[in-house]
Design a protein around this motif. Structure first.
Motif, PDB file in Angstrom:
ATOM      1  N   SER A 639      61.270 -37.614 -38.012  1.00 24.52           N
ATOM      2  CA  SER A 639      60.168 -37.115 -38.841  1.00 24.52           C
ATOM      3  C   SER A 639      59.420 -38.270 -39.480  1.00 24.52           C
ATOM      4  O   SER A 639      59.979 -39.346 -39.735  1.00 24.52           O
ATOM      5  CB  SER A 639      60.688 -36.163 -39.921  1.00 24.52           C
ATOM      6  N   LEU A 640      58.148 -38.033 -39.729  1.00 21.42           N
ATOM      7  CA  LEU A 640      57.269 -38.968 -40.429  1.00 21.42           C
ATOM      8  C   LEU A 640      56.593 -38.198 -41.554  1.00 21.42           C
ATOM      9  O   LEU A 640      55.938 -37.175 -41.308  1.00 21.42           O
ATOM     10  CB  LEU A 640      56.228 -39.549 -39.480  1.00 21.42           C
ATOM     11  N   TYR A 641      56.782 -38.661 -42.794  1.00 17.58           N
ATOM     12  CA  TYR A 641      56.284 -37.942 -43.973  1.00 17.58           C
ATOM     13  C   TYR A 641      55.419 -38.873 -44.805  1.00 17.58           C
ATOM     14  O   TYR A 641      55.815 -40.001 -45.110  1.00 17.58           O
ATOM     15  CB  TYR A 641      57.464 -37.431 -44.795  1.00 17.58           C
ATOM     16  N   PHE A 642      54.232 -38.389 -45.183  1.00 17.66           N
ATOM     17  CA  PHE A 642      53.296 -39.177 -45.991  1.00 17.66           C
ATOM     18  C   PHE A 642      52.928 -38.382 -47.231  1.00 17.66           C
ATOM     19  O   PHE A 642      52.671 -37.171 -47.156  1.00 17.66           O
ATOM     20  CB  PHE A 642      52.036 -39.504 -45.194  1.00 17.66           C
ATOM     21  N   LEU A 643      52.908 -39.053 -48.382  1.00 19.63           N
ATOM     22  CA  LEU A 643      52.569 -38.404 -49.650  1.00 19.63           C
ATOM     23  C   LEU A 643      51.660 -39.314 -50.457  1.00 19.63           C
ATOM     24  O   LEU A 643      51.927 -40.515 -50.587  1.00 19.63           O
ATOM     25  CB  LEU A 643      53.840 -38.094 -50.450  1.00 19.63           C
ATOM     26  N   ASN A 644      50.590 -38.726 -50.984  1.00 21.35           N
ATOM     27  CA  ASN A 644      49.654 -39.475 -51.818  1.00 21.35           C
ATOM     28  C   ASN A 644      49.231 -38.608 -52.999  1.00 21.35           C
ATOM     29  O   ASN A 644      48.752 -37.487 -52.821  1.00 21.35           O
ATOM     30  CB  ASN A 644      48.417 -39.890 -51.009  1.00 21.35           C
ATOM     31  N   ARG A 645      49.445 -39.128 -54.200  1.00 23.25           N
ATOM     32  CA  ARG A 645      48.966 -38.471 -55.420  1.00 23.25           C
ATOM     33  C   ARG A 645      47.898 -39.365 -56.034  1.00 23.25           C
ATOM     34  O   ARG A 645      48.216 -40.395 -56.630  1.00 23.25           O
ATOM     35  CB  ARG A 645      50.101 -38.252 -56.429  1.00 23.25           C
ATOM     36  N   ASN A 646      46.648 -38.978 -55.867  1.00 23.56           N
ATOM     37  CA  ASN A 646      45.535 -39.758 -56.399  1.00 23.56           C
ATOM     38  C   ASN A 646      45.183 -39.193 -57.765  1.00 23.56           C
ATOM     39  O   ASN A 646      44.407 -38.241 -57.894  1.00 23.56           O
ATOM     40  CB  ASN A 646      44.328 -39.671 -55.450  1.00 23.56           C
ATOM     41  N   ILE A 647      45.782 -39.777 -58.812  1.00 27.35           N
ATOM     42  CA  ILE A 647      45.597 -39.247 -60.167  1.00 27.35           C
ATOM     43  C   ILE A 647      44.154 -39.352 -60.637  1.00 27.35           C
ATOM     44  O   ILE A 647      43.614 -38.410 -61.225  1.00 27.35           O
ATOM     45  CB  ILE A 647      46.561 -39.959 -61.140  1.00 27.35           C
ATOM     46  N   PRO A 648      43.450 -40.484 -60.393  1.00 28.85           N
ATOM     47  CA  PRO A 648      42.052 -40.547 -60.859  1.00 28.85           C
ATOM     48  C   PRO A 648      41.180 -39.436 -60.285  1.00 28.85           C
ATOM     49  O   PRO A 648      40.278 -38.945 -60.956  1.00 28.85           O
ATOM     50  CB  PRO A 648      41.589 -41.930 -60.401  1.00 28.85           C
ATOM     51  N   LYS A 649      41.420 -39.027 -59.053  1.00 31.55           N
ATOM     52  CA  LYS A 649      40.583 -38.007 -58.419  1.00 31.55           C
ATOM     53  C   LYS A 649      41.234 -36.619 -58.402  1.00 31.55           C
ATOM     54  O   LYS A 649      40.694 -35.693 -57.804  1.00 31.55           O
ATOM     55  CB  LYS A 649      40.252 -38.428 -56.984  1.00 31.55           C
ATOM     56  N   ASN A 650      42.403 -36.484 -59.071  1.00 36.13           N
ATOM     57  CA  ASN A 650      43.113 -35.201 -59.113  1.00 36.13           C
ATOM     58  C   ASN A 650      43.360 -34.653 -57.703  1.00 36.13           C
ATOM     59  O   ASN A 650      43.103 -33.483 -57.415  1.00 36.13           O
ATOM     60  CB  ASN A 650      42.328 -34.170 -59.936  1.00 36.13           C
ATOM     61  N   ILE A 651      43.859 -35.524 -56.830  1.00 38.45           N
ATOM     62  CA  ILE A 651      44.119 -35.137 -55.438  1.00 38.45           C
ATOM     63  C   ILE A 651      45.593 -35.378 -55.115  1.00 38.45           C
ATOM     64  O   ILE A 651      46.155 -36.414 -55.476  1.00 38.45           O
ATOM     65  CB  ILE A 651      43.233 -35.942 -54.462  1.00 38.45           C
ATOM     66  N   THR A 652      46.199 -34.411 -54.468  1.00 40.91           N
ATOM     67  CA  THR A 652      47.548 -34.567 -53.924  1.00 40.91           C
ATOM     68  C   THR A 652      47.500 -34.184 -52.453  1.00 40.91           C
ATOM     69  O   THR A 652      46.986 -33.123 -52.101  1.00 40.91           O
ATOM     70  CB  THR A 652      48.556 -33.684 -54.670  1.00 40.91           C
ATOM     71  N   TYR A 653      48.063 -35.045 -51.610  1.00 38.55           N
ATOM     72  CA  TYR A 653      48.032 -34.791 -50.174  1.00 38.55           C
ATOM     73  C   TYR A 653      49.379 -35.163 -49.581  1.00 38.55           C
ATOM     74  O   TYR A 653      49.968 -36.196 -49.919  1.00 38.55           O
ATOM     75  CB  TYR A 653      46.931 -35.609 -49.495  1.00 38.55           C
ATOM     76  N   SER A 654      49.885 -34.312 -48.701  1.00 36.98           N
ATOM     77  CA  SER A 654      51.123 -34.618 -47.991  1.00 36.98           C
ATOM     78  C   SER A 654      51.008 -34.150 -46.551  1.00 36.98           C
ATOM     79  O   SER A 654      50.293 -33.189 -46.249  1.00 36.98           O
ATOM     80  CB  SER A 654      52.328 -33.944 -48.674  1.00 36.98           C
ATOM     81  N   LEU A 691      58.005 -29.576 -31.810  1.00 36.29           N
ATOM     82  CA  LEU A 691      57.139 -30.553 -32.465  1.00 36.29           C
ATOM     83  C   LEU A 691      56.279 -29.806 -33.473  1.00 36.29           C
ATOM     84  O   LEU A 691      55.614 -28.826 -33.116  1.00 36.29           O
ATOM     85  CB  LEU A 691      56.257 -31.276 -31.447  1.00 36.29           C
ATOM     86  N   SER A 692      56.287 -30.246 -34.738  1.00 39.86           N
ATOM     87  CA  SER A 692      55.540 -29.520 -35.773  1.00 39.86           C
ATOM     88  C   SER A 692      54.776 -30.479 -36.677  1.00 39.86           C
ATOM     89  O   SER A 692      55.160 -31.642 -36.848  1.00 39.86           O
ATOM     90  CB  SER A 692      56.484 -28.660 -36.622  1.00 39.86           C
ATOM     91  N   LEU A 693      53.688 -29.972 -37.237  1.00 38.87           N
ATOM     92  CA  LEU A 693      52.875 -30.682 -38.216  1.00 38.87           C
ATOM     93  C   LEU A 693      52.655 -29.770 -39.408  1.00 38.87           C
ATOM     94  O   LEU A 693      52.203 -28.627 -39.258  1.00 38.87           O
ATOM     95  CB  LEU A 693      51.524 -31.087 -37.621  1.00 38.87           C
ATOM     96  N   ASP A 694      52.983 -30.273 -40.595  1.00 43.90           N
ATOM     97  CA  ASP A 694      52.801 -29.510 -41.833  1.00 43.90           C
ATOM     98  C   ASP A 694      52.042 -30.394 -42.815  1.00 43.90           C
ATOM     99  O   ASP A 694      52.553 -31.423 -43.264  1.00 43.90           O
ATOM    100  CB  ASP A 694      54.166 -29.119 -42.410  1.00 43.90           C
ATOM    101  N   SER A 695      50.813 -30.016 -43.146  1.00 37.95           N
ATOM    102  CA  SER A 695      49.995 -30.822 -44.059  1.00 37.95           C
ATOM    103  C   SER A 695      49.469 -29.955 -45.193  1.00 37.95           C
ATOM    104  O   SER A 695      49.121 -28.781 -44.984  1.00 37.95           O
ATOM    105  CB  SER A 695      48.830 -31.479 -43.314  1.00 37.95           C
ATOM    106  N   ARG A 696      49.386 -30.534 -46.397  1.00 40.60           N
ATOM    107  CA  ARG A 696      48.946 -29.812 -47.590  1.00 40.60           C
ATOM    108  C   ARG A 696      48.036 -30.715 -48.418  1.00 40.60           C
ATOM    109  O   ARG A 696      48.296 -31.916 -48.551  1.00 40.60           O
ATOM    110  CB  ARG A 696      50.152 -29.372 -48.423  1.00 40.60           C
ATOM    111  N   PHE A 697      47.003 -30.110 -48.989  1.00 41.16           N
ATOM    112  CA  PHE A 697      46.003 -30.857 -49.767  1.00 41.16           C
ATOM    113  C   PHE A 697      45.666 -30.050 -51.014  1.00 41.16           C
ATOM    114  O   PHE A 697      45.508 -28.823 -50.952  1.00 41.16           O
ATOM    115  CB  PHE A 697      44.752 -31.087 -48.919  1.00 41.16           C
ATOM    116  N   THR A 698      45.578 -30.735 -52.150  1.00 42.28           N
ATOM    117  CA  THR A 698      45.183 -30.085 -53.407  1.00 42.28           C
ATOM    118  C   THR A 698      44.187 -30.968 -54.137  1.00 42.28           C
ATOM    119  O   THR A 698      44.409 -32.166 -54.302  1.00 42.28           O
ATOM    120  CB  THR A 698      46.402 -29.838 -54.316  1.00 42.28           C
TER     121      THR A 698
END
Length: 886
Positions: A639-654, A691-698
């Motif tokens: 598995s390959l997992y990526f997480l980003n919490r951009n606090i200045p722009k109020n963005i969370t992405y995984s 094979l699966s892809l799970d992505s989430r954006f807020t």
């Protein structure tokens, strides 16, 4: 309706485009190094309420927007381990440029409390901390509504919680469970308004907490932290409701907190498919539930009594289901229609305790003990018919009455030792687990074979089964640091298991009018002894920017299996030696951005029952035989997992990409005769893969106390599944696409709107089937709106959901409409609420779903709770530090 929606959208547009001003600046340390993710909060001076907040970027720059301010406000800049600074503005009517602002290192630890009060989000190593006061929820909300406000968090219909694609395994209040072990009662009962902050962190075992070991699990723990002023007092919640169709709901919750001492009592009963929450359930069947729960915890000098719990649970369930299954074979298809109805009564009593004794500053003893007693009684009626190309092959009908009693007792004792040298530690444990089960079933069934009447099967039987499982477990682990950031660990585990299953079947004797005729074909006896030895060595390198660990394992497994089927002894001894490994690499670009790459490989032995060359004819429509030639299954997962919490722009992405490959998977090997009877054994097959892809954006926008959030997600998978049917190898290639978007709008003291739209599209391509392709699509839409009046004392709630299943079989409802509505009025200092609700207003809710298997398509519809009205009175009284509040 459309006109109202357009007016709402126009109102939102005007709000979003109201005149705003910017405050800009740059944050550095005393050496002029830019500080990333420092928290910048703009607050009103009179009450410290937050107007807006942001974080600094990589260069230390920030820009915070605000509407015109005609009163005194202040800007607070804070960073982890730095002394916060502030700037005061008499008013704001223009853009402000502050230049460079320096933060100075602060060794005073309690300054962090000031930082937490202001900062909406704090990130500390593997813990993300959210300020609960920044989360807008309904006045009567419980803490499960706070969970839904965490960016990337979801709670499914079964109550399972995920945050950015990772599952949540523990729910704690001030670091410990409050009511039950899994935290479900806490989620549904603790008022949201007494929580100060929410911490999301990697789950740790007790041994990891005490030794300081870095956990390797992917599961998460959510810890709700009360304000310090709320750690001395009581919380009392009372709910009483009665409605149409004799629907009722009542619950009482009482919690007394005195710093480290906590006493929690909860009790409730309802017949609206709910636990203790009072929220009408949407599951299958109609059930009545009664729960009584008591939990106590305290600290006594060196003894930490983490949990002393007793629980009683009773559920009476009524079910009905209609199932249409089509099984595809190489040359023809089988259609099976089934109807099932039943009633079941479950009673469960449990007791458990967890405690830690501190022998000295570095040594601890951990004790766990639990006892569970389950009693199940039920009766079910089944009717089914099987067709081959519209020609009736067989039919079955019957009634089964069951009663079972299950007792489980387990206890463990562990010791942990943390040495003076950083990273050096030892832990050891012994545990036992004893489970005993006894059941009595009465089976009255008739199976008719239309093509061969001589094979008709008529049964009037009593089955008495007794099962006992005993486990013993020993574990020891030692960690040794080899550098300031690297640790080598060694671990050994020994497990001994003894399983005994005795099944006695007696047919009804017409001469004696009792169950006295022993049925040799259906009775059996199984004894199994398993001894397993696991050894492991691991290497863990934990740097500031990255972490790498590798664990190699070796399992030696000895199975001694003995069984008696049809008065014939079947015994064999099997030994297995299995290597396995687990490795992960984590790279942290910053405190808010990281990537994880993991790979694990393991072997699994076939179950002894599948290896046992017995023949089971207990089901007249399915005959099962074991296969002693089965090989062990090998599975590899990457598995390959990526997480980003951009606090200045109020963005969370995984995003997570996962690939599973299985070699020598154990598959059913079956065929059907001309009467539609299935004969099944087991065989190995290789090449199954997923094979699966799970992505989430807020992304969220905040202004003047208002909030707008958009959360799209996308799941897609490809699976190649192989197996055998009618002696022929088949292959099923399944493509699944499931996009979803969720929107939330909060207009301060006016309304809350939640809506979501999801589509699940499935394509299956078959080889060696009667058909070569099938498609299925499910569409789900939900819309919820809360309108506030009289300073939020009066509010109306509407929840609408629509589910549509394309290509579902005739006789099943393709579209289901579900509408709940209610009015709530808070009075007596908002400590009491009068609530009127209507569940399933349209009385059209259905529960029809389509499942696509490797060689079948199944449509199913279950009994669900129908429309009812409910009038409830809720009392919520909290007393902390001598003060009384809602």
């Amino acid at each position: 309706m459309i006109r109202k929606i357009l007016l709402i959208l126009l109102f939102i547009f005007l709000k979003l485009n109201a005149q705003t001003f910017s405050i800009k600046g740059k944050v550095t340390d005393e050496n002029n190094n830019p500080l990333e993710n420092a928290t910048v909060s703009l607050m009103k001076q009179k009450d410290s309420s937050i107007i807006n907040y942001t974080g600094t970027n990589k260069s230390g720059n920030f820009s915070i927007k605000t509407p015109k301010q005609n009163e005194t406000v202040f800007l607070l800049i804070s960073g982890s381990q730095f002394r916060p600074i502030s700037r005061i503005f008499k008013n704001i009517s223009q853009n402000e440029e502050l230049g460079t602002l320096k933060l100075i290192k602060d060794l005073v630890t309690n300054i962090e409390e000031v930082q937490i009060n202001a900062a909406p989000v704090i990130i500390k190593k593997d813990t993300v901390e959210y300020n609960a006061s920044r989360m807008k929820v309904k006045p009567d909300s419980k803490i499960d509504d706070l969970v839904k406000e965490i960016p990337g968090a979801e709670i499914d219909t079964d109550g399972k919680i995920t945050v950015n694609g990772k599952s949540v395994s523990k729910i704690h209040i001030n670091g410990k469970p409050l009511f039950d072990k899994n935290g479900k009662i806490e989620l549904e009962t603790i008022p949201a308004n007494i929580i100060k902050k929410i911490q999301v962190t990697t789950s740790k075992t007790k041994e990891e907490e005490l030794t300081g070991r870095t956990p390797i699990t992917d599961s998460l723990t959510i810890n709700f932290v009360m304000d310090k002023k709320n750690r001395l007092g009581t919380i009392t919640n009372l709910r009483l409701g009665y409605g149409s169709n004799n629907r009722y709901d009542g619950a009482l919750f009482f919690t007394k907190i005195n710093q480290d001492s906590k006493l929690s009592l909860s009790a409730g009963s309802n017949n609206i498919n709910s636990g203790l929450s009072g929220k009408t359930g949407s599951g299958t069947g109609i059930f009545t539930t009664t729960i009584v729960n008591a939990t106590y915890s305290n600290k006594f000098d060196n003894l930490d009594l983490e949990r002393l719990n007793a629980n009683f649970y009773q559920r009476n369930t009524e079910t009905y289901s209609k199932i249409a299954r089509t099984t595809f074979l190489p040359d023809y298809k089988l259609d099976k229609n089934t109807e099932r109805s039943g009633k079941r009564d479950l009673k469960r009593f449990s007791f458990n305790t967890n405690a830690t004794l501190r022998l000295n500053k570095s040594t601890n003893l951990i004790f766990n003990s639990s006892f569970n007693n389950n009693t199940n009684e039920g009766a079910s009626e089944n009717n089914s018919s099987t067709y081959r190309d519209n020609i009736l092959l067989n039919s079955s009908s019957g009634v089964i009455n069951q009663k079972s009693i299950n007792n489980n007792f387990s206890q463990s004792l562990a010791i942990t030792k943390k040495f003076e040298k950083q990273g050096r530690s030892f832990s050891g444990s012994v545990s036992t687990n004893i489970t005993g089960n006894s059941s009595t079933d009465y089976n009255l069934t008739n199976t008719i074979f239309n093509q061969s009447p001589l094979d008709n099967d008529y049964r009037n039987q009593r089955t008495v089964a007794k099962n006992q499982n005993t486990d013993f477990n020993f574990n020891a682990r030692y960690d040794e640091p080899v550098s300031d950031s690297a640790i080598v660990s060694t671990e050994i585990t020994y497990i001994s298991q003894s399983l005994k299953n005795d099944r006695q079947v007696h047919d009804f004797n017409l001469a004696t009018e009792d169950y006295s005729s022993y049925n040799t074909l259906l009775s059996n006896l199984i004894n199994q002894n398993i001894n397993s030895l696991y050894s492991s060595v691991g290497y863990d390198l934990n740097k500031t920017r990255f972490r790498f660990f590798f664990h190699a394992n070796l399992e030696i497994n000895n199975n001694d299996f003995n069984s008696v089927f049809n008065n014939e002894d079947k015994s064999f001894l099997r030994n297995f030696v299995f290597p396995s490994y687990n490795t992960k690499f984590i790279y942290r670009f910053s405190r808010t951005k990281s990537v994880e790459l993991s790979n694990m490989s393991s072997f699994n032995a076939p179950s002894m029952m599948s290896l046992n060359p017995f023949t089971d004819i207990s089901n007249p429509l399915v005959t099962i035989q074991g296969n002693p030639d089965l090989e062990s299954t090998w599975k590899n997962t990457s598995s390959l997992y990526f997480l980003n919490r951009n606090i200045p722009k109020n963005i969370t992405y995984s995003a997570k990409i996962k690939f599973d490959y299985t070699d020598n998977d154990v598959s059913d090997y079956s065929y059907y005769d001309d009467a539609g009877r299935q004969f099944r054994t087991y065989a190995n097959i290789s090449g199954n893969k997923v094979l699966s892809l799970d992505s989430r954006f807020t992304k969220s926008w905040k202004w003047r106390g208002n909030d707008f959030r958009i959360s799209p997600s996308f799941y897609s998978s490809y699976a190649q599944r192989k197996g055998f049917i009618n002696g022929t190898e088949y292959k099923n290639s399944v493509y699944n696409v499931a996009p979803k978007i969720t929107l939330k709008l909060v207009l301060k003291e006016i309304m809350d709107i939640n809506s979501s739209l999801g589509i699940n599209y499935n394509i299956s391509n078959f080889e060696n089937y009667r058909i070569d392709k099938t498609r299925a699509a499910q569409q789900n839409f939900s819309f919820g709106m809360t309108n506030y009046f009289m300073k939020s004392s009066l509010y109306f709630i509407n929840e609408i959901s629509i589910a549509k299943n394309n290509n579902i079989s005739a006789g099943f409802n393709r579209t289901s409409y579900f509408w709940n509505t209610g009015a709530n009025y808070q009075f007596y200092k908002k400590q009491m609420t009068l609530k009127f609700s209507i569940n399933n207003v349209l009385n059209q809710r259905q529960n029809a779903i389509r499942n696509i298997g490797d060689n079948y398509i199944e449509d199913r519809e279950d009994l669900v709770l129908r429309r009812h009205f409910m009038l409830s009175l809720l009392l919520n009284v909290s007393r902390f530090g001598g003060n009384k509040g809602s």
